[in-house]
Design a protein around this motif. Sequence first.
Motif, PDB file in Angstrom:
ATOM      1  N   LEU A 256      -5.001  -7.744   0.290  1.00 25.79           N
ATOM      2  CA  LEU A 256      -5.187  -7.048   1.570  1.00 25.79           C
ATOM      3  C   LEU A 256      -4.084  -6.024   1.803  1.00 25.79           C
ATOM      4  N   GLY A 257      -2.832  -6.426   1.547  1.00 25.55           N
ATOM      5  CA  GLY A 257      -1.713  -5.501   1.751  1.00 25.55           C
ATOM      6  C   GLY A 257      -1.799  -4.278   0.863  1.00 25.55           C
TER       7      GLY A 257
ATOM      8  N   GLY B 174      -0.217  -9.971   3.878  1.00 20.19           N
ATOM      9  CA  GLY B 174      -0.725  -8.599   3.868  1.00 20.19           C
ATOM     10  C   GLY B 174       0.152  -7.668   4.686  1.00 20.19           C
ATOM     11  N   SER B 175       0.627  -8.150   5.837  1.00 24.72           N
ATOM     12  CA  SER B 175       1.497  -7.328   6.691  1.00 24.72           C
ATOM     13  C   SER B 175       2.810  -7.015   5.986  1.00 24.72           C
TER      14      SER B 175
ATOM     15  N   VAL C  57      -4.597  -2.067   2.286  1.00 23.57           N
ATOM     16  CA  VAL C  57      -4.178  -1.335   3.490  1.00 23.57           C
ATOM     17  C   VAL C  57      -3.225  -0.208   3.117  1.00 23.57           C
TER      18      VAL C  57
ATOM     19  N   ALA D 235       2.041  -4.456   3.117  1.00 26.37           N
ATOM     20  CA  ALA D 235       1.661  -3.129   3.611  1.00 26.37           C
ATOM     21  C   ALA D 235       2.822  -2.440   4.319  1.00 26.37           C
TER      22      ALA D 235
ATOM     23  N   LEU E 219      -5.179   2.575   1.549  1.00 28.46           N
ATOM     24  CA  LEU E 219      -5.937   3.293   2.585  1.00 28.46           C
ATOM     25  C   LEU E 219      -5.021   4.221   3.380  1.00 28.46           C
ATOM     26  N   ALA E 220      -3.816   3.728   3.700  1.00 30.99           N
ATOM     27  CA  ALA E 220      -2.852   4.575   4.415  1.00 30.99           C
ATOM     28  C   ALA E 220      -2.490   5.793   3.578  1.00 30.99           C
TER      29      ALA E 220
END
Length: 647
Positions: free
Chosen positions: A591-592, A283-284, A595, A287, A598-599
């Motif tokens: 997840l990424g 995810g990191s 995120v 994202a 959302l950003a």
Amino acid sequence: MTPLISLRHVSKTYFNGDLAVEVLHGVSLDIEAGEFVAIIGQSGSGKSTLMNILGCLDQPTEGDYLIDGERVSGFDTDELAALRRRTFGFVFQSYNLIPTASAQENVEVPAVYAGMSARDRHDRAEALLHQLKLGERLDHRPNQLSGGQQQRVSIARALMNGGRVVLADEPTGALDSQSGSDVMALLRDMNDKGHTIIVITHSREVAEQADRLIEIHDGRIVADRTKKSRANPEAAQALSQTVSEGSAAIADVTEAVKMAFRALRANLFRTVLTLLGIVIGVGSVVAMLAIGTGAQDSVLNRISSMGSDLLVVRPSMANFRGSAGGSNVTLVPADADAILEVPNVAFAVPELTSNVTVRRGNVDYQTSANGTVPQFTTAKSWKMQQGEFLTQDDMDTYAPVAVLGQTVVKTLFPDGDSPLGQYVLVNKIPFQVIGVMAEMGATSFGNDQDDVVLVPLTTGSMRLFGQRNVRTITVQVKDAAAIDITQQTIQALLDQRHKRQDTQITNMSSVREAFTETSNTMKLFLGSVAAISLLVGGIGVMNIMLVSVSERTREIGVRMATGARQRDILLQFIIEALVVSAIGGTLGVVLGLGVGALAGQFGMPVAFTLGPVALAFACAFLTGLVFGFLPARNASRLQPAVALSAD
């Protein structure tokens, strides 16, 4: 006739450092097909070691072991696994059923490694369980079955691939008397059908139910008594011909995946913690790279909108004197006129900026005024929304006219009235509004480009700024391929005009390249930081697999006893690691993306591309393969007899 099983002077020695312990001492033994044999002895007599050698779970240190006249001692691990698959079935005292699998799935295990199709093995396992009166327990797990029922499941498993020879290790030791009698009756019935039965026991009562009783003491056979001949030698011969046909195929990968899901589900909390590391890592990566790519694209788009064929002339910082317009005293509008004479120059746009107070009615507003020339809109790629832009006539006549940015319009004309033709006071001097610029938005540094009043350079210089020095001169070249030569020519011209080098020229093409290189380095850094989380997740995968191998050592022994080769065990545990990584990678990608989305809702520039997503998922998959290999290899190299004796 050649005996089915033949031992010739077999010895077995275990080594513990320099200490050698001989457990079997020159044992010689023949067993015919179709016999019902009991091997009896007390604990430590060597009967379990003898059983392991008979079942090809272990090999003798000395002597020969022959099956159907073929010497087994020289077989490699895969050949021994194939021999166990087609010849032996094991009935263990502690049942050794896989706790996460149903009764039917436990029975099917030998057929998986024999390459039997899923449909055929389902049908055969179901038929065997029905024969053993477990037809209503097909979907029950071992902890839902009684001891006698579990033992019958293990008997069905022993018969799954034919069970030419059934080795029963203390088959009644963990059962009550009635269940024990039922199991011995089942073994007798199997012997009547041609199966060779070898019972390992310490109980005289159990041993006396066999047709032949072999007594072992301190690693030596001390008695061998036959009470009656084979029950059905013809059936044994027919069974031999039936089960010797065919060959093992590669274990079913889909079955390995199902086994992996069962094993992971059995330790759900630990699996979730392991998944968390991979999810966060993937995810990191997704994202961070999406945000980094979005920021890069945003800035590059703004640079591109200015054109890659532009040169921006500014005063040199070494000669900056901090005048009101933020310019050097030597850069003047005449320099722009001189630059226009340079070959390959399309236009040169000088600009002079200062902070001003704009007033309309009772509204006062602080903004910036930019004195410029008619080519400004072309140089900045900025379109008009209403009215017209400044003209050369406005420049020549020092006309008090202005063009407003969107922010200024919204502030001074909140009621929505058209500003065209109306007057505003700029530093108490009336200017008529002749146009409104289209909205440009904020720069990457947060500066509002629409918060500006544009006036003729000549008018601003005389009536607003009180100086003739300009802040910048934007130059557009005709041929972008010759932009470097043009830059050198302009620099030489200005140095000659000013008698010194007090200006600097920025090549927008070079700026783009420099920014791209810098942003790529930053993206690599962000990706590296995120990859650390993926590395931690990989270590978690290795940890869970090492623990899994440790906890399931006996299960590994059972799989090897039922015919699994080293590569089958290796494949099984690698697939489990890959399943964990694939699930974690999928959740991490989701997840990424979430995120990043959302950003984007909060105004951050975000750009999703397939490359980083595929790379992150591939890294997660590769992590499972790399970090799962060592535990899988350790599992595949276990000796069957050692694995089965694990606690």
